[in-house]
Scaffold this active site. Structure first.
Site, mmCIF file in Angstrom:
data_model
loop_
_atom_site.group_PDB
_atom_site.id
_atom_site.type_symbol
_atom_site.label_atom_id
_atom_site.label_comp_id
_atom_site.label_asym_id
_atom_site.label_seq_id
_atom_site.Cartn_x
_atom_site.Cartn_y
_atom_site.Cartn_z
ATOM 1 N N ARG A 126 -8.993 1.697 -5.738
ATOM 2 C CA ARG A 126 -9.941 2.221 -5.464
ATOM 3 C C ARG A 126 -10.733 3.189 -6.075
ATOM 4 O O ARG A 126 -10.906 3.854 -6.787
ATOM 5 C CB ARG A 126 -10.141 2.365 -3.542
ATOM 6 C CG ARG A 126 -9.477 1.013 -3.227
ATOM 7 C CD ARG A 126 -9.355 1.549 -1.696
ATOM 8 N NE ARG A 126 -9.919 2.592 -1.680
ATOM 9 C CZ ARG A 126 -10.264 3.866 -1.277
ATOM 10 N NH1 ARG A 126 -11.181 4.043 -0.949
ATOM 11 N NH2 ARG A 126 -9.107 5.014 -0.942
ATOM 12 N N LYS B 168 -9.951 -2.736 1.854
ATOM 13 C CA LYS B 168 -10.272 -1.862 2.385
ATOM 14 C C LYS B 168 -11.328 -2.634 3.199
ATOM 15 O O LYS B 168 -11.811 -1.334 4.319
ATOM 16 C CB LYS B 168 -10.075 -1.099 1.324
ATOM 17 C CG LYS B 168 -8.722 -0.317 1.560
ATOM 18 C CD LYS B 168 -7.939 0.310 2.129
ATOM 19 C CE LYS B 168 -5.957 0.550 2.127
ATOM 20 N NZ LYS B 168 -5.746 0.938 3.830
ATOM 21 N N HIS C 132 -5.408 3.396 10.763
ATOM 22 C CA HIS C 132 -5.013 3.185 9.885
ATOM 23 C C HIS C 132 -3.363 3.349 9.472
ATOM 24 O O HIS C 132 -2.547 4.469 9.317
ATOM 25 C CB HIS C 132 -5.730 3.994 8.501
ATOM 26 C CG HIS C 132 -5.131 4.166 7.078
ATOM 27 N ND1 HIS C 132 -4.678 4.739 6.439
ATOM 28 C CD2 HIS C 132 -4.433 2.894 6.760
ATOM 29 C CE1 HIS C 132 -4.504 4.221 4.682
ATOM 30 N NE2 HIS C 132 -4.293 2.845 5.039
ATOM 31 N N SER D 263 -1.588 6.517 1.184
ATOM 32 C CA SER D 263 -0.579 5.869 0.273
ATOM 33 C C SER D 263 -0.034 6.922 0.037
ATOM 34 O O SER D 263 -0.023 8.168 -0.685
ATOM 35 C CB SER D 263 -1.793 5.658 -0.348
ATOM 36 O OG SER D 263 -0.886 5.209 -1.761
ATOM 37 N N LYS E 135 4.527 4.650 5.034
ATOM 38 C CA LYS E 135 3.818 3.857 6.244
ATOM 39 C C LYS E 135 4.245 2.546 6.028
ATOM 40 O O LYS E 135 5.152 2.275 7.012
ATOM 41 C CB LYS E 135 2.408 3.141 5.698
ATOM 42 C CG LYS E 135 1.484 4.040 6.626
ATOM 43 C CD LYS E 135 -0.166 4.240 7.360
ATOM 44 C CE LYS E 135 -0.906 3.140 5.695
ATOM 45 N NZ LYS E 135 -1.090 3.921 4.628
ATOM 46 N N THR E 136 4.427 1.879 4.546
ATOM 47 C CA THR E 136 4.871 0.673 4.650
ATOM 48 C C THR E 136 6.863 0.511 4.023
ATOM 49 O O THR E 136 7.785 -0.213 5.214
ATOM 50 C CB THR E 136 4.469 0.332 3.228
ATOM 51 O OG1 THR E 136 3.178 -0.128 3.228
ATOM 52 C CG2 THR E 136 5.286 -1.003 2.623
ATOM 53 N N ASP F 248 -0.488 -1.762 7.626
ATOM 54 C CA ASP F 248 -1.170 -0.905 7.069
ATOM 55 C C ASP F 248 -2.537 -0.553 7.959
ATOM 56 O O ASP F 248 -2.952 -0.011 8.260
ATOM 57 C CB ASP F 248 -1.579 -1.426 5.890
ATOM 58 C CG ASP F 248 -2.874 -0.542 5.460
ATOM 59 O OD1 ASP F 248 -2.267 0.818 4.721
ATOM 60 O OD2 ASP F 248 -3.815 -0.831 4.960
ATOM 61 N N ARG G 7 1.594 -2.319 -7.122
ATOM 62 C CA ARG G 7 1.256 -3.251 -6.223
ATOM 63 C C ARG G 7 2.268 -3.765 -5.220
ATOM 64 O O ARG G 7 2.544 -4.834 -6.918
ATOM 65 C CB ARG G 7 0.100 -3.163 -5.275
ATOM 66 C CG ARG G 7 -0.390 -1.711 -5.267
ATOM 67 C CD ARG G 7 -0.246 -0.622 -4.160
ATOM 68 N NE ARG G 7 -1.138 0.154 -3.428
ATOM 69 C CZ ARG G 7 -1.299 1.218 -2.487
ATOM 70 N NH1 ARG G 7 -0.691 -0.151 -1.539
ATOM 71 N NH2 ARG G 7 -1.723 2.022 -2.291
#
Length: 519
Positions: A58, A198, A217, A235, A239-240, A254, A318
């Site tokens: 991003r 996002k 988030h 990131s 989390k994932t 997410d 990703r």
């Protein structure tokens, strides 16, 4: 297979697509064909592999919110770049000038698994891979819902059309502009698909709190007994990875809302980091990368097999796939009120305990601080982990002040008697470059101990620097790992590093700068 649809039967207010070649809600199979015709490739596991050019993460400094009278007082302008309505109107005209003779994909989606808080989002994109991405990442309407689909929000993504900082009054060739008044989003000049998802998260971060819903988030999963766990983090913190647990059911990886009814997913898919991905370490994510999935910036070997260790393009490789590609996912993606919340931090200084329990006051502080290491590759110019502070673990996506979200979260924690934990997935035995990253198997063991209740009866001691309650034993975890000072060879160096981090925590309790931490 879908066929081109002209604007004679597709009217999109504010945008003239009459001279464009418009394909409305094409099938995955057609998108595959179009991806390949545009130069994308199919990997040996069946996923589409796309490359994003200059932007492999991003670009938060190029994101704007349009300043309008109706929303002037609501937006936290210290954290959001304002854009004049006149500039946005000119950008919209620029977009319309690009449409004639251009092939465009129109993809209709929903955001929010709870129908009470759901919004309809229409995407107009020029890359087939972006069309496939949003189709798989957002919630997919049924055939009946598509018949009468009316968007609440419209996103125009002209990723190949750059902006001119001088002529367009923006910052660079990439621009992301959100207009809450007209409920439109314009994206120019960046082919990184993460900007699409996002942008919608930023929208929901405004809409949900105004309805008394906590927008978060975080990832979320649910145990066999119905206990829900939330994992907040940026990131690279896990989390994932940690929410994709074969022993629990996945709600989402997410973005979520927490209403009076419980937790619901905002999206319909997952967006996982691929760096060093292995079947042994993350089997559910590995198996989810197949036909219908999208790989971003992943290098293939000569046989067409993804090489997840190759970071020659970026460390922010990703994969995007539908939620149902995880066998243990729940549908609809909703759950009850959470029993446990984990704040994930990747501590590059190597001084935070791997697992500790937080008081309500500590939970509020750590939520507002949002400490982690900014992981290499997730943003332009980041080459190695550095300390980062992102309020609410979501600073770049917060249209409202952090206290708006923290008050909502603490109210819900108190009401539902939720336990909050700090889970450090970063370094031990020293800082980045000296110590080593905590082994994933130990992190999973600590997580399992919390969720199974095995930590309920162990001894806890207060950390001398941070005051957190630190578990002194945990099944499957070496006892010295639980107390970070015992893993350092130089005790004085540890004390100095801990004091330094504590000082940084005090400094960042009241965030006032524009956020740029990736999530």
């Amino acid at each position: 297979m879908s066929t081109p649809t002209t604007t004679s039967n597709l009217s999109i207010p504010g945008f003239d697509l009459s001279a464009a070649d418009v394909i409305l809600n094409p099938s995955v199979e057609q998108l595959y064909q179009d991806c390949v015709s545009e130069g994308d490739v199919v990997s040996s596991n069946g996923a589409i592999v796309a490359y994003t050019g200059r932007y492999t993460g991003r670009t938060p400094k190029d994101k704007f919110i349009v300043r309008t009278p109706s929303f002037e007082r609501d937006i936290w302008w210290e954290n959001n770049h304002p854009m004049d309505e006149r500039v946005f109107a000119a950008l919209k005209a620029k977009a319309n000038s690009q449409f004639p003779n251009k092939k465009l994909y129109v993809i209709d989606t929903f955001a929010g698994a709870d129908p009470k808080y759901q919004i309809a989002v229409r995407f107009i994109v020029e890359r087939a891979y972006h069309a496939l991405f949003v189709h798989q990442l957002l919630i997919r309407p049924s055939k009946e819902q598509l018949k009468n689909f009316e968007p609440d929000w419209t996103v125009v993504d002209l990723c190949r059309t750059v902006t001119d900082p001088e002529k367009d009054e923006v910052r660079s060739e990439a621009t992301i502009a959100l207009n809450f008044q007209t409920q439109k989003i314009l994206i120019f000049g960046t082919q990184y698909a993460g900007e699409l998802k996002k942008s919608i998260f930023s929208v929901m971060n405004y809409l949900l709190p105004t309805q008394g819903v906590m927008s978060m988030h975080c990832s979320a999963n649910i145990g066999k007994s119905g206990d829900v766990a939330l994992f907040f983090g940026l990131s690279g913190t896990g989390k994932t990875t940690l929410s994709a647990d074969p022993n629990r059911c996945l709600i989402g990886d997410d973005e979520h809302g927490w209403s009076d009814s419980g937790v619901f997913n905002i999206e319909g898919g997952c967006y996982a980091k691929c760096i060093n991905l292995s079947r042994k370490g993350e089997p559910e994510i590995w198996d989810a990368i197949k036909h219908g999935s999208v790989l971003e910036n992943v290098i293939l070997d000569k046989s067409g097999t993804p090489d997840y260790t190759n970071v020659s393009l970026t460390e922010n490789t990703r994969c995007a796939y539908p939620l149902e590609y995880i066998p243990s996912s729940v549908s609809p993606s909703i759950g009850s009120h959470p029993k446990n919340i984990f704040f994930l931090t990747c501590d590059a200084m190597g001084v935070l305990p791997p697992i500790s329990k937080l008081t309500l006051e500590q939970a509020s502080d750590m939520f507002l601080i949002g400490y982690t290491a900014k992981v290499a590759g997730t943003e332009v110019g980041v080459s190695e982990p550095v300390p980062s502070f992102s309020a609410c673990f979501a600073l770049p996506f917060l249209p409202l002040t952090p206290t708006t979200y923290s008050k909502l979260l603490i109210e819900k924690i108190k009401e539902h008697k939720t336990t909050v934990w700090l889970l450090n997935t970063g370094w031990t035995g020293g800082p980045y470059g000296t110590g080593k990253r905590i082994d994933l198997k130990y992190t999973r063991a600590m997580l399992d101990a919390v969720l199974s209740g095995k930590l309920d009866s162990v001894e806890f001691k207060k950390d001398p620097f941070f005051g957190f309650s630190v578990a002194q034993s945990c099944p499957g975890v070496p006892s010295n790992l639980l107390n970070p000072d015992k893993t350092w060879a130089d005790q004085q160096a540890y004390d100095a590093a801990a004091k330094n981090l504590k000082s940084l925590f005090e400094t960042h309790k009241n965030p006032v700068v524009i956020g740029d931490a990736e999530g």
